[in-house]
Scaffold this motif. Structure first.
Motif, PDB file in Angstrom:
ATOM      1  N   MET A 110     149.486  73.603  39.996  1.00  0.00           N
ATOM      2  CA  MET A 110     150.648  73.006  39.376  1.00  0.00           C
ATOM      3  C   MET A 110     151.052  73.861  38.172  1.00  0.00           C
ATOM      4  N   SER A 111     152.344  74.121  38.032  1.00  0.00           N
ATOM      5  CA  SER A 111     152.829  74.957  36.935  1.00  0.00           C
ATOM      6  C   SER A 111     152.799  74.177  35.612  1.00  0.00           C
ATOM      7  N   ALA A 112     152.941  74.898  34.516  1.00  0.00           N
ATOM      8  CA  ALA A 112     152.946  74.279  33.191  1.00  0.00           C
ATOM      9  C   ALA A 112     154.112  73.296  33.062  1.00  0.00           C
ATOM     10  N   ILE A 113     155.244  73.645  33.622  1.00  0.00           N
ATOM     11  CA  ILE A 113     156.424  72.767  33.563  1.00  0.00           C
ATOM     12  C   ILE A 113     156.166  71.491  34.369  1.00  0.00           C
ATOM     13  N   GLU A 114     155.582  71.631  35.547  1.00  0.00           N
ATOM     14  CA  GLU A 114     155.272  70.462  36.373  1.00  0.00           C
ATOM     15  C   GLU A 114     154.266  69.548  35.677  1.00  0.00           C
ATOM     16  N   LEU A 115     153.284  70.138  35.013  1.00  0.00           N
ATOM     17  CA  LEU A 115     152.307  69.346  34.272  1.00  0.00           C
ATOM     18  C   LEU A 115     152.972  68.583  33.124  1.00  0.00           C
ATOM     19  N   ARG A 116     153.881  69.266  32.425  1.00  0.00           N
ATOM     20  CA  ARG A 116     154.591  68.627  31.304  1.00  0.00           C
ATOM     21  C   ARG A 116     155.469  67.478  31.805  1.00  0.00           C
ATOM     22  N   ILE A 117     156.145  67.673  32.920  1.00  0.00           N
ATOM     23  CA  ILE A 117     156.977  66.614  33.500  1.00  0.00           C
ATOM     24  C   ILE A 117     156.110  65.415  33.871  1.00  0.00           C
ATOM     25  N   LYS A 118     154.957  65.685  34.475  1.00  0.00           N
ATOM     26  CA  LYS A 118     154.037  64.615  34.857  1.00  0.00           C
ATOM     27  C   LYS A 118     153.545  63.871  33.614  1.00  0.00           C
ATOM     28  N   GLU A 119     153.247  64.613  32.559  1.00  0.00           N
ATOM     29  CA  GLU A 119     152.778  64.015  31.312  1.00  0.00           C
ATOM     30  C   GLU A 119     153.860  63.123  30.690  1.00  0.00           C
ATOM     31  N   ILE A 120     155.104  63.581  30.681  1.00  0.00           N
ATOM     32  CA  ILE A 120     156.216  62.800  30.131  1.00  0.00           C
ATOM     33  C   ILE A 120     156.457  61.559  30.977  1.00  0.00           C
ATOM     34  N   ASP A 121     156.391  61.696  32.301  1.00  0.00           N
ATOM     35  CA  ASP A 121     156.553  60.540  33.189  1.00  0.00           C
ATOM     36  C   ASP A 121     155.487  59.488  32.896  1.00  0.00           C
ATOM     37  N   LYS A 122     154.262  59.939  32.657  1.00  0.00           N
ATOM     38  CA  LYS A 122     153.173  59.015  32.353  1.00  0.00           C
ATOM     39  C   LYS A 122     153.438  58.282  31.037  1.00  0.00           C
ATOM     40  N   MET A 123     153.954  59.005  30.036  1.00  0.00           N
ATOM     41  CA  MET A 123     154.216  58.406  28.734  1.00  0.00           C
ATOM     42  C   MET A 123     155.386  57.428  28.784  1.00  0.00           C
ATOM     43  N   THR A 124     156.432  57.755  29.529  1.00  0.00           N
ATOM     44  CA  THR A 124     157.636  56.934  29.520  1.00  0.00           C
ATOM     45  C   THR A 124     157.656  55.883  30.618  1.00  0.00           C
ATOM     46  N   GLY A 125     156.840  56.027  31.641  1.00  0.00           N
ATOM     47  CA  GLY A 125     156.807  55.055  32.733  1.00  0.00           C
ATOM     48  C   GLY A 125     155.840  53.929  32.438  1.00  0.00           C
ATOM     49  N   GLY A 126     155.691  53.039  33.388  1.00  0.00           N
ATOM     50  CA  GLY A 126     154.710  51.973  33.261  1.00  0.00           C
ATOM     51  C   GLY A 126     154.981  50.998  32.143  1.00  0.00           C
ATOM     52  N   ARG A 127     156.232  50.671  31.924  1.00  0.00           N
ATOM     53  CA  ARG A 127     156.581  49.732  30.855  1.00  0.00           C
ATOM     54  C   ARG A 127     156.149  48.318  31.207  1.00  0.00           C
ATOM     55  N   GLN A 128     155.819  47.561  30.181  1.00  0.00           N
ATOM     56  CA  GLN A 128     155.499  46.150  30.357  1.00  0.00           C
ATOM     57  C   GLN A 128     156.793  45.391  30.650  1.00  0.00           C
ATOM     58  N   ASP A 129     156.671  44.213  31.218  1.00  0.00           N
ATOM     59  CA  ASP A 129     157.849  43.408  31.529  1.00  0.00           C
ATOM     60  C   ASP A 129     158.160  42.465  30.369  1.00  0.00           C
ATOM     61  N   LEU A 130     158.221  43.053  29.179  1.00  0.00           N
ATOM     62  CA  LEU A 130     158.483  42.332  27.937  1.00  0.00           C
ATOM     63  C   LEU A 130     159.760  42.870  27.310  1.00  0.00           C
ATOM     64  N   ILE A 131     160.697  41.980  27.053  1.00  0.00           N
ATOM     65  CA  ILE A 131     161.944  42.346  26.383  1.00  0.00           C
ATOM     66  C   ILE A 131     161.931  41.694  25.008  1.00  0.00           C
ATOM     67  N   VAL A 132     162.179  42.485  23.979  1.00  0.00           N
ATOM     68  CA  VAL A 132     162.207  41.984  22.606  1.00  0.00           C
ATOM     69  C   VAL A 132     163.661  41.940  22.155  1.00  0.00           C
ATOM     70  N   VAL A 133     164.123  40.738  21.800  1.00  0.00           N
ATOM     71  CA  VAL A 133     165.515  40.538  21.399  1.00  0.00           C
ATOM     72  C   VAL A 133     165.594  40.432  19.880  1.00  0.00           C
ATOM     73  N   ALA A 134     166.292  41.396  19.284  1.00  0.00           N
ATOM     74  CA  ALA A 134     166.465  41.443  17.836  1.00  0.00           C
ATOM     75  C   ALA A 134     167.951  41.447  17.460  1.00  0.00           C
ATOM     76  N   SER A 135     168.777  40.838  18.302  1.00  0.00           N
ATOM     77  CA  SER A 135     170.227  40.813  18.061  1.00  0.00           C
ATOM     78  C   SER A 135     170.618  40.021  16.823  1.00  0.00           C
TER      79      SER A 135
END
Length: 172
Positions: A1-26
């Protein structure tokens, strides 16, 4: 895997997998509270932060406090005027809508079993959640307090509630 592919995978891991929690501060208006909540929501991977005016994320004070969290957490704009309808839509989509508020019927935060799909509504600085919004909520939760001062800063309260949801649902 190239360095760019590894970085993309790392960013996907950081930004994905969100909890199903919405915080409303309106209902909040102070930049430090909104920026702190953005940072907290990002740290605990909330699904999104809902605020009244999304243009606030361009404010220098907001950016200083949020430490780039606004780039990583989905931020939705829902003005206070549209808040009741937004909450009703979320309920129709299967979310439990909670208010973080001290009321006669509030359930202590540490005794409340958070449903997976949760919306937490935070009240105005000083005044809390207006009565017309409370009537839309499924329940209110409150943070048990033992000192003389009977309130916490809204960002601190929100962070405690976000942590409690995370503690219940995020098993490492």
């Amino acid at each position: 895997m190239s360095a760019i592919e590894l970085r993309i995978k790392e960013i996907d891991k950081m930004t994905g997998g969100r909890q199903d929690l919405i915080v409303v501060a309106s209902l909040l208006g102070r930049i430090p509270n909104l920026a702190g909540l953005a940072r907290t929501c990002e740290v605990f991977k909330a699904a999104s932060l809902v605020i009244a005016d999304a243009s606030i994320i361009k404010d220098k004070q907001f950016q200083l406090i949020s430490v780039t969290a606004e780039k990583w957490i989905p931020i939705q704009e829902v003005p206070e005027l549209n808040l009741k309808e937004y909450l009703k839509v979320k309920k129709r989509k299967g979310y439990t809508v909670l208010g973080l508020e001290q009321t006669a019927n509030s359930i202590p935060l540490n005794k409340y079993p958070f449903p997976l799909k949760t919306v937490i509504v935070l009240g105005r600085e000083k005044e809390g959640i207006p009565v017309d919004i409370i009537h839309v909520l499924d329940a209110c939760v409150e943070i048990p307090q033992y000192g003389v001062v009977r309130s916490l800063n809204v960002h601190v309260s929100g962070a405690i509630a976000i942590w409690e949801y995370t503690r219940q649902h995020h098993q490492d």
